[in-house]
Design an enzyme around this catalytic site. Structure first.
Site, mmCIF file in Angstrom:
data_model
loop_
_atom_site.group_PDB
_atom_site.id
_atom_site.type_symbol
_atom_site.label_atom_id
_atom_site.label_comp_id
_atom_site.label_asym_id
_atom_site.label_seq_id
_atom_site.Cartn_x
_atom_site.Cartn_y
_atom_site.Cartn_z
ATOM 1 N N CYS A 1 46.614 18.827 34.673
ATOM 2 C CA CYS A 1 47.650 19.041 33.639
ATOM 3 C C CYS A 1 48.131 20.479 33.677
ATOM 4 O O CYS A 1 49.140 20.807 33.058
ATOM 5 C CB CYS A 1 47.133 18.673 32.252
ATOM 6 S SG CYS A 1 45.502 19.305 31.894
ATOM 7 N N GLU B 1 47.572 15.825 24.314
ATOM 8 C CA GLU B 1 48.112 16.686 25.370
ATOM 9 C C GLU B 1 48.818 15.769 26.351
ATOM 10 O O GLU B 1 48.208 14.853 26.904
ATOM 11 C CB GLU B 1 46.982 17.454 26.056
ATOM 12 C CG GLU B 1 46.170 18.229 25.063
ATOM 13 C CD GLU B 1 45.860 19.634 25.504
ATOM 14 O OE1 GLU B 1 45.760 19.868 26.714
ATOM 15 O OE2 GLU B 1 45.735 20.496 24.617
#
Lengths: 507, 507
Positions: free
Chosen positions: B286, B249
């Site tokens: 994030c 990610e």
């Protein structure tokens, strides 16, 4: 003037069928863009509609079954019973996906309702299902001109997932590809779908591989073929601005281990079955037993003797194309020079792309002298490795990843460690059987560790569909903005997991 | 003499904690080999044993919760309530995997019994379940020193899958990593497992990334961090003799679209909530809303005015390390020079690695003049794009892949097309909410299209487990040679799919 090419009949080496126009980049890009522009028509279908479409495609292929088998026979020289069976396998696997899709099970709907008491913090309403990736590129395999070709498992699973497909037709059976294409289009249009949802790209140019892998609209690649092309596709897919997954099956040795007990019980029977499995489809199956491990005892000697006697009576149909036949002959010549190698041969087929079956026998101690012995050789050949039973585990540990692996075992023999090792290599382990023949069913897995497969997925069986979808979760969406499969009212009436419980009712 | 390094307290910029010895290649390789050598101890556990192990690890972490939060506070300067919450999230997510594993559901057992009438050919007995990949390398993230660090979601899901874990400790919170490591080892040994099933590699050397990605025993990589390192890992993993999956990610903008209707209804409330979301964790999530799309009308003006007024009162804790703080300052300086950009600032934090929150406002027409505006900038900043509502779809189409995307909509407004487009980009779509805060639950998806994620998988929620297993099918195996989950007697008493029907009874 556009270029053309012509199929060849492997039985004669002569041209067969009409001239086929080679596609260029402009045509290929246009087909991809056209598929992209109509993708929503397929993606937005409900389970009933999508299943009906798949069944209509299956029906259209079945309606042409004689023509398809005849055409494929001329282009592949595979026996007619095999090809009529393969048409039906192609039809049946499309229907199997229709049956899955009809249940809505492929959407994997999971709903977790809002929970203010959830820990560590309150949970919002979360509803997840699977969405199609978009246009998929499929590369037809040479060795299954129907079941792994332009409307084979990759295409069936991609369409079932809701993805348009651009298939690279195989230049060894272009007329078969064209006939299948026409059947698929008949299926699409009969259900009111635009024919642009499916296209085949014809040609012999290696550039086509690059065009498909680089096209920005392509979202995934399904491939069955050589390691060389598989690795090229992976490289091209990784170099894109937006990398895409490549589901590649790139060959396998599918080792078969015969224990001393099994050989002492039925060496003759096993030897014949082993040769039959190795020669099936003229040795052009990705599940061919390319390695057989046989004990270096008297029972093993008996097995070898029977292989020799039985193979001497075997002749196989020609190989699928000139390139395969030439590479086979080169490999046999090269392998035959290995130190300590015994060569057993069958009956020569001198017609067209015909070859002579060859089975090699080598001691495990000599295998290290010739790396080629542990590589796949497409065509009617296999390598029998002789070794004491206590070396079988070592042999298994020396092997690369495989699609399948098999053992022949006598009741009571302890092969636990060997089985465990084989599960580390292969995706399918067969007990007292051979790796050829792969059922299309939910429990199937036709994938193995690298280099047999590029990912931990399967190209055969219902799970193949999940290669072409991705999860999307909707958080706190109002009922009327949710995809139907996630709405409280459960308009599709499908099974869902709601707060951890399976349910097919409304919420 | 081995090298050492020391953590820094972001609130002061000063060294904190003991000197940490930097690991070398020999130590790292030895830990990986040690994990590999004991992997069967974990892989062979039954559902009850594996769940008990996970719960024991969770218990050990929970028992040290005050110590862990205190240590993390010194190394990250994140607020104590956030850190005590994060310890509990770490514990809860391990327990969630324990609950899944206890049911045996993670094995996905599918059994298709032999069927001589199956078409196109008779079906052998086929039984499939999921097997752990082997040793997994996990890279701890800086921004969640517990929940995405050495015993975070990647580690929890890998252990739940039956894979040993070698975790790269994050050099910004090495003492936290060490304390968590000790708790995990306590959990392992309390249940009789070898401590070698889990290890952390300490150090600041970029070489460690290469050592882990290249080690032949490593079978998969879990990573949360920058695109730079994520892409390096993908490259290294692809260059191996045996490539391995990288579940990376790599950051996300998580755009939030405010419709004119939503803004006309509650511009002030939304503006405050938007700023809060962007500044959460000092903007180091994030899932931070890095782009907000606001209509260029009076309601949008009101939103901007409120952002300005509210942000002017906001001060955030220092950033996690010097590198992040410096990169943030550089990005702000660079972005501030964009043509037509308005800069809104908060209260400066001059302590340690403190920075000043900055929110930018720019017209959509000017975005093309500065590519940086559509890239992630880690830290307390966001870009507000002003555009007419009819341009929102165009803006969404111009965006790269995202983890999440959100919309604020007034009842009755038509945003169908915008939602559809966002599902093409993001893995989670939020209605009338903000992307920060991610529940750990079955329906969750924390993954999105490239470059947000490297694959179509999730690192948060129960499905994260399936990244670390692969299917193996057993064909025609005798009962006593099958893994327990596939035996007729169903010794685990788990739910299986048998001939297409769910069943938790014996066959």
């Amino acid at each position: 003037m556009s270029k053309t090419f012509t199929a060849q009949n492997p039985a004669t080496g002569q041209a067969v069928g009409a001239e086929i126009a080679e596609w260029d980049l402009v045509q290929t890009s246009a087909a991809i863009k056209a598929a992209e522009s109509v993708k929503a028509k397929l993606a937005s279908t409900n389970p009933t509609q999508r299943a009906a479409l798949l069944n209509a495609i299956a029906d259209a292929i079945e309606a042409d079954k004689e023509k398809l088998a005849d055409t494929a026979h001329l282009e592949t020289a595979l026996p007619m019973p095999r090809l009529t069976g393969e048409v039906m396998r192609t039809v049946i696997q499309i229907r199997a996906f229709a049956n899955l899709v009809k249940t809505g099970g492929h959407l994997l709907p999971i709903i977790d309702l809002a929970d203010p008491n959830f820990l560590p913090v309150a949970r919002p309403d979360l509803r997840k299902s699977q969405q199609p990736l978009g246009v998929v590129a499929v590369f037809a395999a040479s060795n299954f001109p129907l079941a792994f070709s332009v409307a084979g498992v990759d295409t069936a699973s991609a369409l079932a997932a809701g993805c348009p497909v651009i298939a690279k037709a195989h230049p060894s059976h272009p007329n078969t590809c064209q006939a299948v294409y026409e059947a698929v289009v008949k299926g699409l249009t009969s259900q009111g779908f635009p024919k642009e949802l499916f296209a085949i790209v014809q040609g012999v140019s290696p550039e086509i591989t690059h065009w498909l892998a680089k096209a920005p609209e392509i979202t995934a690649i399904g491939f069955t073929g050589s390691g060389l092309v598989g690795k090229l596709l992976i490289k091209l897919a990784g170099e894109r601005d937006i990398p895409i997954p490549v589901y590649a099956e790139m060959g396998s040795l599918n080792p078969v281990f015969f224990t001393p007990g099994a050989l002492s019980e039925k060496a003759d029977e096993l030897a014949k079955a082993a040769v039959d499995s190795a020669l099936l489809g003229s040795g052009q199956f990705c599940t061919k037993p390319g390695i057989m491990v046989v004990s270096n005892d008297a029972a093993g000697d008996k097995f070898i003797a029977q292989v020799q006697s039985y193979l001497s009576q075997q002749k196989v149909p020609p190989l699928l194309n000139k390139g395969i036949a030439n590479r086979f002959k080169e490999a046999i010549t090269s392998l035959s020079k290995s130190k300590g190698l015994k060569v057993i041969t069958g009956i020569a087929n001198d017609d067209g792309f015909g070859v002579t079956p060859n089975i090699f026998v080598v001691d495990w101690a000599d295998v290290k002298n010739h790396d080629d012995l542990l590589e796949e050789h497409f065509g009617p050949t296999s390598v029998i490795i002789r070794a004491p039973f206590d070396q079988y585990l070592t042999i298994a540990k020396a092997m690369a990843g495989q699609l399948g692996a098999a053992l022949h075992v006598q009741a009571g023999e302890n092969v636990k460690e060997l089985v465990n090792q084989l599960t580390q290599l292969a995706g399918r382990i067969i007990w007292n059987g051979f790796p050829t023949a792969v059922s299309v069913t939910a429990a199937q897995n036709h994938g193995g560790q690298w280099p047999a497969s590029s990912t931990h997925t399967t190209s055969v069986g219902l799970d193949a569909l999940y290669r072409f979808v991705r999860p999307v979760v909707y958080q706190n969406f109002p009922e009327n903005q949710l995809p139907a499969e996630l709405q409280n009212s459960n308009p599709y009436g499908i099974e869902r997991i709601v707060n951890g419980q399976r349910s097919n009712t409304a919420i």
